[in-house]
Design a protein around this motif. Structure first.
Motif, PDB file in Angstrom:
ATOM      1  N   HIS A 191      40.899  19.813  41.967  1.00  0.00           N
ATOM      2  CA  HIS A 191      41.107  18.469  41.420  1.00  0.00           C
ATOM      3  C   HIS A 191      41.103  18.452  39.895  1.00  0.00           C
ATOM      4  N   HIS A 192      40.481  19.454  39.278  1.00  0.00           N
ATOM      5  CA  HIS A 192      40.343  19.485  37.814  1.00  0.00           C
ATOM      6  C   HIS A 192      40.650  20.884  37.271  1.00  0.00           C
ATOM      7  N   PRO A 193      41.838  21.420  37.544  1.00  0.00           N
ATOM      8  CA  PRO A 193      42.113  22.817  37.185  1.00  0.00           C
ATOM      9  C   PRO A 193      42.131  23.107  35.679  1.00  0.00           C
ATOM     10  N   ALA A 194      42.475  22.139  34.857  1.00  0.00           N
ATOM     11  CA  ALA A 194      42.517  22.380  33.411  1.00  0.00           C
ATOM     12  C   ALA A 194      41.152  22.215  32.765  1.00  0.00           C
ATOM     13  N   GLN A 195      40.211  21.690  33.516  1.00  0.00           N
ATOM     14  CA  GLN A 195      38.911  21.356  32.951  1.00  0.00           C
ATOM     15  C   GLN A 195      37.780  22.247  33.474  1.00  0.00           C
ATOM     16  N   PHE A 196      37.910  22.796  34.680  1.00  0.00           N
ATOM     17  CA  PHE A 196      36.796  23.456  35.355  1.00  0.00           C
ATOM     18  C   PHE A 196      37.153  24.887  35.718  1.00  0.00           C
ATOM     19  N   LEU A 197      36.353  25.833  35.218  1.00  0.00           N
ATOM     20  CA  LEU A 197      36.562  27.263  35.452  1.00  0.00           C
ATOM     21  C   LEU A 197      35.315  27.843  36.104  1.00  0.00           C
ATOM     22  N   ILE A 198      35.513  28.685  37.123  1.00  0.00           N
ATOM     23  CA  ILE A 198      34.390  29.278  37.854  1.00  0.00           C
ATOM     24  C   ILE A 198      34.494  30.797  37.793  1.00  0.00           C
ATOM     25  N   PHE A 199      33.371  31.440  37.498  1.00  0.00           N
ATOM     26  CA  PHE A 199      33.248  32.891  37.569  1.00  0.00           C
ATOM     27  C   PHE A 199      32.282  33.194  38.706  1.00  0.00           C
ATOM     28  N   TYR A 200      32.782  33.807  39.779  1.00  0.00           N
ATOM     29  CA  TYR A 200      31.915  34.225  40.875  1.00  0.00           C
ATOM     30  C   TYR A 200      31.481  35.664  40.589  1.00  0.00           C
ATOM     31  N   GLU A 201      30.178  35.895  40.524  1.00  0.00           N
ATOM     32  CA  GLU A 201      29.645  37.218  40.213  1.00  0.00           C
ATOM     33  C   GLU A 201      28.685  37.652  41.304  1.00  0.00           C
ATOM     34  N   ASN A 202      28.950  38.829  41.888  1.00  0.00           N
ATOM     35  CA  ASN A 202      28.028  39.385  42.871  1.00  0.00           C
ATOM     36  C   ASN A 202      26.832  39.944  42.113  1.00  0.00           C
ATOM     37  N   LEU A 203      25.657  39.437  42.400  1.00  0.00           N
ATOM     38  CA  LEU A 203      24.454  39.804  41.664  1.00  0.00           C
ATOM     39  C   LEU A 203      23.965  41.178  42.099  1.00  0.00           C
ATOM     40  N   ILE A 204      24.005  42.108  41.159  1.00  0.00           N
ATOM     41  CA  ILE A 204      23.481  43.452  41.376  1.00  0.00           C
ATOM     42  C   ILE A 204      22.239  43.551  40.494  1.00  0.00           C
ATOM     43  N   PRO A 205      21.038  43.512  41.075  1.00  0.00           N
ATOM     44  CA  PRO A 205      19.808  43.398  40.280  1.00  0.00           C
ATOM     45  C   PRO A 205      19.706  44.371  39.103  1.00  0.00           C
ATOM     46  N   ASP A 206      20.043  45.632  39.290  1.00  0.00           N
ATOM     47  CA  ASP A 206      19.921  46.602  38.200  1.00  0.00           C
ATOM     48  C   ASP A 206      20.933  46.351  37.084  1.00  0.00           C
ATOM     49  N   ARG A 207      22.035  45.685  37.393  1.00  0.00           N
ATOM     50  CA  ARG A 207      23.076  45.431  36.397  1.00  0.00           C
ATOM     51  C   ARG A 207      23.092  43.996  35.904  1.00  0.00           C
ATOM     52  N   ALA A 208      22.180  43.152  36.366  1.00  0.00           N
ATOM     53  CA  ALA A 208      22.215  41.719  36.045  1.00  0.00           C
ATOM     54  C   ALA A 208      22.302  41.434  34.553  1.00  0.00           C
ATOM     55  N   PRO A 209      21.467  42.043  33.698  1.00  0.00           N
ATOM     56  CA  PRO A 209      21.562  41.716  32.271  1.00  0.00           C
ATOM     57  C   PRO A 209      22.941  42.035  31.664  1.00  0.00           C
ATOM     58  N   ASP A 210      23.511  43.175  32.039  1.00  0.00           N
ATOM     59  CA  ASP A 210      24.831  43.542  31.513  1.00  0.00           C
ATOM     60  C   ASP A 210      25.924  42.618  32.048  1.00  0.00           C
ATOM     61  N   MET A 211      25.840  42.270  33.332  1.00  0.00           N
ATOM     62  CA  MET A 211      26.828  41.377  33.930  1.00  0.00           C
ATOM     63  C   MET A 211      26.782  40.016  33.247  1.00  0.00           C
ATOM     64  N   ILE A 212      25.573  39.530  32.998  1.00  0.00           N
ATOM     65  CA  ILE A 212      25.402  38.242  32.337  1.00  0.00           C
ATOM     66  C   ILE A 212      26.067  38.275  30.967  1.00  0.00           C
ATOM     67  N   GLN A 213      25.791  39.313  30.194  1.00  0.00           N
ATOM     68  CA  GLN A 213      26.337  39.400  28.844  1.00  0.00           C
ATOM     69  C   GLN A 213      27.855  39.486  28.858  1.00  0.00           C
ATOM     70  N   GLU A 214      28.419  40.312  29.723  1.00  0.00           N
ATOM     71  CA  GLU A 214      29.876  40.472  29.778  1.00  0.00           C
ATOM     72  C   GLU A 214      30.577  39.147  30.071  1.00  0.00           C
ATOM     73  N   THR A 215      30.081  38.416  31.042  1.00  0.00           N
ATOM     74  CA  THR A 215      30.733  37.163  31.424  1.00  0.00           C
ATOM     75  C   THR A 215      30.556  36.096  30.342  1.00  0.00           C
ATOM     76  N   ILE A 216      29.381  36.029  29.754  1.00  0.00           N
ATOM     77  CA  ILE A 216      29.163  35.060  28.667  1.00  0.00           C
ATOM     78  C   ILE A 216      30.071  35.377  27.481  1.00  0.00           C
ATOM     79  N   GLU A 217      30.242  36.657  27.159  1.00  0.00           N
ATOM     80  CA  GLU A 217      31.124  37.038  26.057  1.00  0.00           C
ATOM     81  C   GLU A 217      32.561  36.598  26.324  1.00  0.00           C
ATOM     82  N   VAL A 218      33.014  36.713  27.562  1.00  0.00           N
ATOM     83  CA  VAL A 218      34.365  36.255  27.907  1.00  0.00           C
ATOM     84  C   VAL A 218      34.489  34.758  27.618  1.00  0.00           C
ATOM     85  N   ILE A 219      33.514  33.983  28.045  1.00  0.00           N
ATOM     86  CA  ILE A 219      33.544  32.530  27.829  1.00  0.00           C
ATOM     87  C   ILE A 219      33.492  32.206  26.340  1.00  0.00           C
ATOM     88  N   LEU A 220      32.615  32.870  25.599  1.00  0.00           N
ATOM     89  CA  LEU A 220      32.509  32.619  24.162  1.00  0.00           C
ATOM     90  C   LEU A 220      33.807  32.972  23.432  1.00  0.00           C
TER      91      LEU A 220
END
Length: 140
Positions: free
Chosen positions: A63-92
């Motif tokens: 309903h809101h394709p130009a306004q709403f973006l979703i990143f689905y990330e499979n949580l891998i506990p040992d990689r969580a901090p790196d995954m968080i940073q990578e995705t946030i950097e893409v958004i920034l």
């Protein structure tokens, strides 16, 4: 980042796991219905690719394709901090709005990791909000 005014555009970034989605989903649903000049990004972490709110989120995105973006990330506990940073950097790096804020919800350990990564990436404390099951607060 600039303080929001009526002349500014805004990018709301939500970061949640399956435990935080019951708190975040109503906020996102409300935001996308606003007529403001805004973008909304959700980074949704899930173990075992469960994504409990996937259907509801996909309806909002359709309903809101130009306004709403979703990143689905499979949580891998040992990689969580790196995954968080990578995705946030893409958004920034792709942000086109003049103001941003970040709202985090979910497992307390993951919230701490997310908050630390945001601070490391230069996000100011006043732009980070945490939602725990019991309350909503801004980083002090």
């Amino acid at each position: 980042m600039k303080k929001p005014t009526s002349e500014n555009s805004f990018h709301h970034v939500y970061i949640a796991d399956d435990n935080g989605m019951p708190e975040i989903f109503p906020i996102i649903r409300s935001r996308v219905s606003e007529k403001a000049d805004q973008h909304i990004s959700l980074i949704y972490y899930s173990e075992n690719n469960r994504y409990t709110f996937r259907r509801e989120l996909e309806v909002l995105r359709q309903h809101h394709p130009a306004q709403f973006l979703i990143f689905y990330e499979n949580l891998i506990p040992d990689r969580a901090p790196d995954m968080i940073q990578e995705t946030i950097e893409v958004i920034l790096n792709a942000n086109t709005m003049s103001c941003m804020d970040f709202t985090l919800a979910g497992d307390l350990e993951l919230l701490e990791e997310m908050k630390d990564k945001l601070l490391f990436l230069g996000i100011e404390k006043k732009e980070i909000h945490l939602i725990s099951p019991d309350n909503y607060f801004q980083i002090n």
